[in-house]
Write a protein that holds these residues in place. Structure first.
Motif, PDB file in Angstrom:
ATOM      1  N   PRO A   7       0.821  -1.227   0.000  1.00 44.44           N
ATOM      2  CA  PRO A   7       0.000   0.000   0.000  1.00 44.44           C
ATOM      3  C   PRO A   7       0.854   1.276   0.000  1.00 44.44           C
ATOM      4  N   LEU A   8       1.991   1.238   0.687  1.00 49.93           N
ATOM      5  CA  LEU A   8       2.897   2.383   0.707  1.00 49.93           C
ATOM      6  C   LEU A   8       3.432   2.662  -0.696  1.00 49.93           C
ATOM      7  N   LEU A   9       3.909   1.614  -1.384  1.00 48.85           N
ATOM      8  CA  LEU A   9       4.426   1.774  -2.739  1.00 48.85           C
ATOM      9  C   LEU A   9       3.348   2.311  -3.674  1.00 48.85           C
ATOM     10  N   THR A  10       2.136   1.799  -3.551  1.00 43.50           N
ATOM     11  CA  THR A  10       1.026   2.248  -4.397  1.00 43.50           C
ATOM     12  C   THR A  10       0.704   3.712  -4.132  1.00 43.50           C
ATOM     13  N   ARG A  11       0.627   4.081  -2.858  1.00 44.37           N
ATOM     14  CA  ARG A  11       0.326   5.465  -2.498  1.00 44.37           C
ATOM     15  C   ARG A  11       1.409   6.407  -3.021  1.00 44.37           C
ATOM     16  N   MET A  12       2.677   6.014  -2.860  1.00 42.33           N
ATOM     17  CA  MET A  12       3.780   6.863  -3.312  1.00 42.33           C
ATOM     18  C   MET A  12       3.832   6.942  -4.838  1.00 42.33           C
ATOM     19  N   LYS A  13       3.489   5.847  -5.507  1.00 43.85           N
ATOM     20  CA  LYS A  13       3.432   5.852  -6.974  1.00 43.85           C
ATOM     21  C   LYS A  13       2.303   6.761  -7.452  1.00 43.85           C
ATOM     22  N   ASN A  14       1.136   6.640  -6.825  1.00 48.82           N
ATOM     23  CA  ASN A  14      -0.015   7.459  -7.219  1.00 48.82           C
ATOM     24  C   ASN A  14       0.214   8.944  -6.969  1.00 48.82           C
ATOM     25  N   SER A  15       1.069   9.263  -6.000  1.00 52.87           N
ATOM     26  CA  SER A  15       1.345  10.671  -5.712  1.00 52.87           C
ATOM     27  C   SER A  15       2.479  11.220  -6.582  1.00 52.87           C
ATOM     28  N   GLY A  16       3.085  10.366  -7.417  1.00 54.58           N
ATOM     29  CA  GLY A  16       4.114  10.815  -8.333  1.00 54.58           C
ATOM     30  C   GLY A  16       5.531  10.775  -7.785  1.00 54.58           C
ATOM     31  N   VAL A  17       5.702  10.254  -6.573  1.00 54.64           N
ATOM     32  CA  VAL A  17       7.019  10.191  -5.944  1.00 54.64           C
ATOM     33  C   VAL A  17       7.831   9.019  -6.500  1.00 54.64           C
ATOM     34  N   LEU A  18       7.141   7.921  -6.791  1.00 58.93           N
ATOM     35  CA  LEU A  18       7.780   6.718  -7.322  1.00 58.93           C
ATOM     36  C   LEU A  18       7.222   6.384  -8.692  1.00 58.93           C
ATOM     37  N   GLY A  19       8.028   5.694  -9.454  1.00 57.09           N
ATOM     38  CA  GLY A  19       7.597   5.100 -10.707  1.00 57.09           C
ATOM     39  C   GLY A  19       7.988   3.637 -10.667  1.00 57.09           C
ATOM     40  N   TYR A  20       7.593   2.895 -11.675  1.00 54.13           N
ATOM     41  CA  TYR A  20       8.008   1.491 -11.751  1.00 54.13           C
ATOM     42  C   TYR A  20       8.109   1.054 -13.200  1.00 54.13           C
ATOM     43  N   ARG A  21       8.811  -0.054 -13.379  1.00 60.45           N
ATOM     44  CA  ARG A  21       8.897  -0.667 -14.698  1.00 60.45           C
ATOM     45  C   ARG A  21       8.811  -2.171 -14.495  1.00 60.45           C
ATOM     46  N   TRP A  22       8.317  -2.852 -15.498  1.00 55.67           N
ATOM     47  CA  TRP A  22       8.208  -4.297 -15.454  1.00 55.67           C
ATOM     48  C   TRP A  22       9.423  -4.927 -16.120  1.00 55.67           C
ATOM     49  N   GLU A  23       9.862  -6.060 -15.580  1.00 59.41           N
ATOM     50  CA  GLU A  23      10.957  -6.808 -16.184  1.00 59.41           C
ATOM     51  C   GLU A  23      10.600  -8.294 -16.154  1.00 59.41           C
TER      52      GLU A  23
ATOM     53  N   PRO B 204       6.554 -14.915 -12.745  1.00 62.28           N
ATOM     54  CA  PRO B 204       5.923 -13.779 -13.429  1.00 62.28           C
ATOM     55  C   PRO B 204       6.861 -12.576 -13.525  1.00 62.28           C
ATOM     56  N   PRO B 205       6.511 -11.619 -14.377  1.00 61.96           N
ATOM     57  CA  PRO B 205       7.334 -10.405 -14.492  1.00 61.96           C
ATOM     58  C   PRO B 205       7.454  -9.703 -13.137  1.00 61.96           C
ATOM     59  N   ARG B 206       8.561  -9.002 -12.956  1.00 60.10           N
ATOM     60  CA  ARG B 206       8.815  -8.298 -11.700  1.00 60.10           C
ATOM     61  C   ARG B 206       8.665  -6.795 -11.904  1.00 60.10           C
ATOM     62  N   LYS B 207       8.151  -6.149 -10.857  1.00 56.92           N
ATOM     63  CA  LYS B 207       7.968  -4.705 -10.880  1.00 56.92           C
ATOM     64  C   LYS B 207       9.115  -4.077 -10.095  1.00 56.92           C
ATOM     65  N   TYR B 208       9.897  -3.235 -10.761  1.00 57.20           N
ATOM     66  CA  TYR B 208      11.009  -2.533 -10.137  1.00 57.20           C
ATOM     67  C   TYR B 208      10.618  -1.070  -9.934  1.00 57.20           C
ATOM     68  N   TYR B 209      10.770  -0.601  -8.690  1.00 60.32           N
ATOM     69  CA  TYR B 209      10.398   0.764  -8.334  1.00 60.32           C
ATOM     70  C   TYR B 209      11.607   1.685  -8.374  1.00 60.32           C
ATOM     71  N   TYR B 210      11.369   2.954  -8.661  1.00 61.97           N
ATOM     72  CA  TYR B 210      12.430   3.958  -8.694  1.00 61.97           C
ATOM     73  C   TYR B 210      11.853   5.307  -8.284  1.00 61.97           C
TER      74      TYR B 210
END
Length: 141
Positions: free
Chosen positions: A80-96, A102-108
């Motif tokens: 939930p923390l990662l989702t909240r921070m992503k939705n607020s524009g602080v974090l992004g992610y990419r799939w690998e 299954p594919p992995r989600k990498y946060y930045y």
């Protein structure tokens, strides 16, 4: 072994948390748990950004970094923390794609996240100064 800024700041957070835990243990029962919980919540976003300061990370790597710092974070808190921070524009992610499932989600950290981290670094420094001042002043009494 060379330690980066992220490692040093996470270590500082860990030491401060241990010091606070010792202090808080002297407080009465439920109040102590409430205070510790609020303190952890207060630095969780900041510590998450510190984990990603050097680059992207997979969730299990993030959890491991917290554990190494003696800061237990469970998946039920992390996602939930990662989702909240992503939705607020602080974090992004990419799939690998992964060879082990299954594919992995990498946060930045996004540019906005890096700007916020800089502001939080300054705020943490100010808080640290206040705490040291109060402790030093009271130890002289």
């Amino acid at each position: 072994q060379k330690f980066g800024r992220n490692d040093i700041l996470l270590y500082i957070c860990t030491v401060k948390q241990r010091m606070l835990n010792k202090t808080i243990k002297s407080m009465a029962g439920q109040t102590s748990d409430n205070i510790k919980s609020q303190m952890r919540k207060g630095i969780l976003d900041y510590c998450m950004m510190l984990c990603l300061e050097k680059g992207e990370a997979y969730t299990s790597d993030i959890i491991q970094t917290f554990r190494e710092g003696q800061f237990e974070v469970v998946e039920g808190t992390l996602y939930p923390l990662l989702t909240r921070m992503k939705n607020s524009g602080v974090l992004g992610y990419r799939w690998e794609e992964s060879t082990q499932g299954p594919p992995r989600k990498y946060y930045y950290l996004t540019d906005e996240g890096r700007k916020l981290l800089k502001e939080l670094d300054e705020a943490f420094g100010e808080i640290e100064t206040v705490i040291h001042h109060i402790k030093d002043k009271n130890s002289k009494l």
